[in-house]
Design a protein around this motif. Structure first.
Motif, mmCIF file in Angstrom:
data_model
loop_
_atom_site.group_PDB
_atom_site.id
_atom_site.type_symbol
_atom_site.label_atom_id
_atom_site.label_comp_id
_atom_site.label_asym_id
_atom_site.label_seq_id
_atom_site.Cartn_x
_atom_site.Cartn_y
_atom_site.Cartn_z
ATOM 1 N N THR A 81 0.864 -1.183 0.000
ATOM 2 C CA THR A 81 0.000 0.000 0.000
ATOM 3 C C THR A 81 0.899 1.230 0.000
ATOM 4 O O THR A 81 2.128 1.108 0.108
ATOM 5 C CB THR A 81 -0.873 0.019 1.268
ATOM 6 N N GLY A 82 0.311 2.399 -0.074
ATOM 7 C CA GLY A 82 1.106 3.627 -0.014
ATOM 8 C C GLY A 82 1.890 3.716 1.278
ATOM 9 O O GLY A 82 3.099 4.005 1.275
ATOM 10 N N SER A 83 1.236 3.455 2.396
ATOM 11 C CA SER A 83 1.939 3.518 3.681
ATOM 12 C C SER A 83 2.949 2.377 3.804
ATOM 13 O O SER A 83 4.007 2.539 4.407
ATOM 14 C CB SER A 83 0.956 3.507 4.846
ATOM 15 N N ASN A 100 7.260 13.841 -0.819
ATOM 16 C CA ASN A 100 7.554 14.365 0.521
ATOM 17 C C ASN A 100 7.622 13.239 1.544
ATOM 18 O O ASN A 100 8.537 13.193 2.375
ATOM 19 C CB ASN A 100 6.500 15.387 0.946
ATOM 20 N N GLU A 101 6.642 12.320 1.498
ATOM 21 C CA GLU A 101 6.619 11.214 2.460
ATOM 22 C C GLU A 101 7.805 10.280 2.272
ATOM 23 O O GLU A 101 8.392 9.812 3.241
ATOM 24 C CB GLU A 101 5.313 10.416 2.332
ATOM 25 N N HIS A 102 8.162 10.003 1.030
ATOM 26 C CA HIS A 102 9.293 9.102 0.777
ATOM 27 C C HIS A 102 10.617 9.763 1.142
ATOM 28 O O HIS A 102 11.531 9.085 1.630
ATOM 29 C CB HIS A 102 9.284 8.625 -0.664
ATOM 30 N N LEU A 103 10.711 11.061 0.943
ATOM 31 C CA LEU A 103 11.899 11.790 1.384
ATOM 32 C C LEU A 103 12.019 11.711 2.904
ATOM 33 O O LEU A 103 13.087 11.375 3.434
ATOM 34 C CB LEU A 103 11.825 13.251 0.935
ATOM 35 N N ASP A 104 10.931 11.992 3.607
ATOM 36 C CA ASP A 104 10.944 11.906 5.078
ATOM 37 C C ASP A 104 11.297 10.501 5.547
ATOM 38 O O ASP A 104 12.043 10.332 6.520
ATOM 39 C CB ASP A 104 9.586 12.301 5.663
ATOM 40 N N ALA A 105 10.761 9.490 4.876
ATOM 41 C CA ALA A 105 11.034 8.104 5.268
ATOM 42 C C ALA A 105 12.502 7.761 5.071
ATOM 43 O O ALA A 105 13.120 7.110 5.920
ATOM 44 C CB ALA A 105 10.163 7.141 4.461
ATOM 45 N N THR A 106 13.087 8.213 3.985
ATOM 46 C CA THR A 106 14.498 7.943 3.727
ATOM 47 C C THR A 106 15.375 8.658 4.744
ATOM 48 O O THR A 106 16.344 8.081 5.262
ATOM 49 C CB THR A 106 14.869 8.342 2.282
#
Length: 184
Positions: free
Chosen positions: A52-54, A87-93
Motif C-alpha cells: 500500500t502507499g503507507s 515528501n513522504e518518501h523523502l521523510d522516510a528515507t
C-alpha cells in the motif's frame, strides 16, 4: 529479535492481545532493520504483504535504517539527488538514515551536510529543502560545525539561516542535557 521475527513470519503466535496490524508490523520490521536483524529480502517480503502507499513508505524507511555504510551512503545520495521522491518518501528515507543513532555510520556526513545545504536551498522547493535541512542536521558532539557555517554564510537566505540556527539550538540543548545526565 528472533522472537519478533518468529511472530512476524507466522512461525509463532504474537503475545496475547497484540494485534499485528500493518503499522505495528512495519514498526517491528523497522526496529529489526535498524539493529541489523533483517536484510532487504525480508523487507521486500513484508512489502509484498503490505503493498500500500503507507507500506511502500515504511519499506523505504526500513531499507534506509539498516546499519550498513553502503545503505547509509545510498540513503544520503537519494535524499540529496533523487528528485522523484515524494515528501513522504523523502521523510522516510531521512528517518531511516537517522534510525538507530549510529554515529559511526553517519558522522562522516556532517561536513558534507554543511557543504550541501546552500545548494539544496537554492535548487529544491522550499518544502523539500526544509525537510532536508532539518532532517539531516547532524547529531554532533559539538555545535562548532553549525557555528562555522553560520559565520561563513552570513549572506545565506534568512529562512535557511533560521533553520540552521534552530537546529543548532536544539543540538546545544541536547548536548547540555547529555552533559547533565552524565554527571548524575
Amino acid at each position: 529479535a528472533a522472537d519478533i521475527r518468529a511472530f512476524l513470519n507466522g512461525a509463532s503466535p504474537p503475545p496475547d492481545g497484540l494485534a499485528l496490524d500493518p503499522d505495528l508490523r512495519w514498526l517491528l520490521w523497522l526496529a529489526l532493520a535498524a539493529t541489523g536483524h533483517v536484510d532487504a529480502a525480508d523487507l521486500d517480503g513484508e512489502l509484498t504483504r503490505d503493498n500500500t502507499g503507507s507500506g511502500r513508505t515504511a519499506h523505504l524507511r526500513a531499507l534506509a535504517a539498516r546499519p550498513d555504510a553502503d545503505v547509509k551512503a545510498a540513503a544520503w545520495t537519494a535524499v540529496l539527488t533523487d528528485r522523484t521522491l515524494s515528501n513522504e518518501h523523502l521523510d522516510a528515507t531521512i528517518a531511516g538514515f537517522r534510525a538507530g543513532g549510529r554515529r559511526d555510520l553517519t558522522a562522516r556526513y556532517d561536513t558534507e551536510y554543511f557543504a550541501a545545504i546552500r545548494g539544496v536551498w537554492g535548487e529544491r522547493s522550499i518544502e523539500i529543502a526544509r525537510r532536508i535541512v532539518v532532517g539531516l542536521f547532524p547529531d554532533c558532539d559539538t555545535v562548532a560545525l553549525a557555528d562555522g557555517w553560520l559565520d561563513a554564510h552570513t549572506d545565506a537566505p534568512g529562512a535557511l539561516r533560521r533553520l540552521v540556527l534552530e537546529q543548532r539550538d536544539h543540538l546545544a540543548r541536547d548536548l547540555r542535557a547529555r552533559l547533565f545526565n552524565a554527571a548524575v
